[in-house]
Design an enzyme around this catalytic site. Structure first.
Site, PDB file in Angstrom:
ATOM      1  CG  HIS A  79     101.263  87.641 -28.862  1.00 54.17           C
ATOM      2  ND1 HIS A  79     100.707  88.352 -27.828  1.00 54.17           N
ATOM      3  CD2 HIS A  79     102.484  87.233 -28.413  1.00 54.17           C
ATOM      4  CE1 HIS A  79     101.544  88.396 -26.806  1.00 54.17           C
ATOM      5  NE2 HIS A  79     102.635  87.719 -27.130  1.00 54.17           N
ATOM      6  CB  SER A  99      78.618  77.999 -49.835  1.00 54.76           C
ATOM      7  OG  SER A  99      77.791  79.058 -50.268  1.00 54.76           O
ATOM      8  CE  LYS A 128      82.841  79.709 -47.935  1.00 54.96           C
ATOM      9  NZ  LYS A 128      82.660  80.983 -47.318  1.00 54.96           N
ATOM     10  CD  GLU A 146      82.425  77.446 -39.303  1.00 57.03           C
ATOM     11  OE1 GLU A 146      82.346  76.705 -40.287  1.00 57.03           O
ATOM     12  OE2 GLU A 146      81.927  78.570 -39.253  1.00 57.03           O
TER      13      GLU A 146
END
Ligand code: ARG
Length: 475
Positions: A173, A294, A300, A307
């Site tokens: 979980h 970024s 970043k 992704e």
């Protein structure tokens, strides 16, 4: 038709619609829209190599069967070779007016060698020809994919070996559950990708029958030797039913199903990398090679590759869905619907191959922060099960009672703001007087992990033995 090839393609009986190879019974040209929807050369040119291989095998067989003369066969082979050279040089003229790869090759062959080119299509139809070409393409894609999966597995195994006893939290979980090792976690994916490779191998074995010689749908009246062409093209045997040979695309569906499942696994690993890379987790770092910055936030470092791998699975599942929808409800045998089999399949395998390569690169690139993972391994009372197991083993408590005592211990630790190994003995004895200080031996994450020696468990010895098993398989 405006280019100078039109004459070469007119068959003697072709009449006014002679620019199409099938134009004998037609008196008018197809509408432009008809051509626009019909034409497939824009995508089926990817079958060029397979089409040439099939034609070569077919011509050699026609010669052996006495269907064409040796002069014609030699001319055809020479012409096909010249076409192959043109394709390699990028000078082959792919032309929309010839609709698909099969007719483009035949048209070019006629330009190069003259009328003998027309004999190549004896005892063959585009129906068995496309079934063959596409099957060869999917078979090669399965082979490439298996290869790539093995490369990814090797990257995982070598990372796992380097961190076979690095502690990390195991989750259920996405809540801390029990400590495991980073090596064990990575080896879970080696198992998954092993099944993926096996699925491609299974699909490959099942599809490895040659449809060539089924002709349009009913077989051929010529004395063709389907064993010969099957063997020449690396198939185990010819397909046994001519209708099925030209009508089915389950080999592609099966490969796409395998691709989808593999992409699901890639997506899960990608998601873990994304989570592990967050500053909140901070479990792994990727180098600049697999991250992006970024344009507005200078701090970043984004895991874009992970992704994108996470997202790509939509393409494989989409391709499977598209092809399943194309095939459902089609009466036997070939219908032009089936021309829609190629684009999704090509796209799915392109995406899968890119994803596998990117994932292998990321796995090799990633550096775990083992100190941070080890610290997290003990968080969330992750050795509670070890306490319960100790109570069962040492005090002979029924597991349910041990579970209850342990729950109370966790509650007490929470009140005192400590972890389980930090809970004083008198606190534990207040819950169960027979507890001794021997219990502390099992409450650290390292002890917890080392104790899980059952086959396939997370104890470093077990992990190493699985690593060794896989190293042999992947050698
Ligand atoms: N371009 C066609 C396809 O990909 C080749 C087979 C055409 N056969 C036919 N009978 N029209 O399916």
């Amino acid at each position: 038709m405006t280019d100078d090839s039109s004459d070469a393609l007119k068959t003697p009986s072709a009449g006014q619609a002679g620019q199409a190879m099938w134009g004998g019974r037609f008196s008018d040209k197809p509408a432009e829209l008809m051509q626009a929807i019909n034409v497939s050369i824009g995508f089926d040119r990817r079958l060029a190599a397979q089409d040439l291989a099939g034609s070569r095998a077919h011509a050699a067989m026609l010669l052996k069967a006495g269907v064409i003369s040796s002069e014609d066969e030699a001319g055809i082979q020479k012409g096909l070779q010249a076409i192959e050279a043109e394709m390699a040089a990028g000078s082959f003229p792919f032309r929309e007016e010839f609709e698909d790869i099969h007719m483009n090759v035949e048209a070019r062959l006629r330009e190069l060698i003259g009328p003998a080119a027309g004999r190549l299509h004896t005892a063959r139809s585009r129906n068995d020809q496309v079934a063959l070409d596409f099957r060869l393409w999917v078979r090669e894609a399965c082979d490439r994919t298996q290869h790539q999966i093995k490369a990814l597995q090797r990257a995982l195994v070598s990372k796992a070996e380097a961190h076979a006893d690095a502690l990390m939290p195991g989750f259920t979980h996405l809540q801390p559950a029990q400590p495991v090792t980073f090596g064990h976690h990575l080896m879970a994916y080696v198992e998954m990708f092993g099944r993926d490779a096996a699925r491609f191998a299974d699909a490959r074995a099942r599809m490895n029958e040659s449809p060539l010689g089924a002709a349009a749908l009913a077989g051929s009246p010529f004395p063709i030797d389907r064993q010969m062409t099957a063997q020449a093209l690396g198939f185990d045997r010819p397909t046994a039913n001519s209708l099925d040979s030209v009508a089915d695309r389950d080999f592609a569906l099966e490969a796409l199903a395998a691709a989808t499942i593999c992409a699901v696994h890639l997506s899960r690993l990608a998601e873990e990398i994304v989570i592990w890379m967050t500053p909140q987790f901070g479990f792994v770092k990727l180098s600049d090679a697999f991250t992006t910055g970024s344009s507005i936030m200078p701090q970043k470092k984004n895991p874009d590759a992970a992704e994108l791998v996470r997202a790509k699975v939509g393409r494989m599942l989409g391709a499977f869905t598209q092809l399943a929808v194309v095939m459902k409800g089609l009466p036997l045998t070939y219908s032009k619907d089936m021309q829609e089999d190629k684009v999704p399949t090509f796209e799915a395998f392109d995406a899968l191959e890119l994803s596998l390569a990117a994932m292998a690169g990321m796995v090799a690139d990633l550096t775990p922060d083992t100190a941070r993972m080890a610290a997290a391994a003990g968080a969330g009372y992750s050795t509670a099960t070890d306490l319960a197991d100790w109570l069962v083993r040492e005090l002979n408590l029924p597991f349910r009672d041990a579970h209850h005592v342990t729950g109370a211990a966790v509650k007490r630790a929470e009140q005192l703001g400590c972890d389980l190994p930090g809970l004083p003995l008198d606190e534990l004895q207040a819950l169960e007087p027979r507890i001794t200080d021997g219990v502390y031996d099992v409450l650290t994450p390292a002890a917890s992990v080392a104790s899980r020696r059952s086959y396939g468990g997370t104890a470093p010895d077990q992990v190493r033995s699985q690593i060794n098993r896989w190293k042999e398989i992947l050698a």
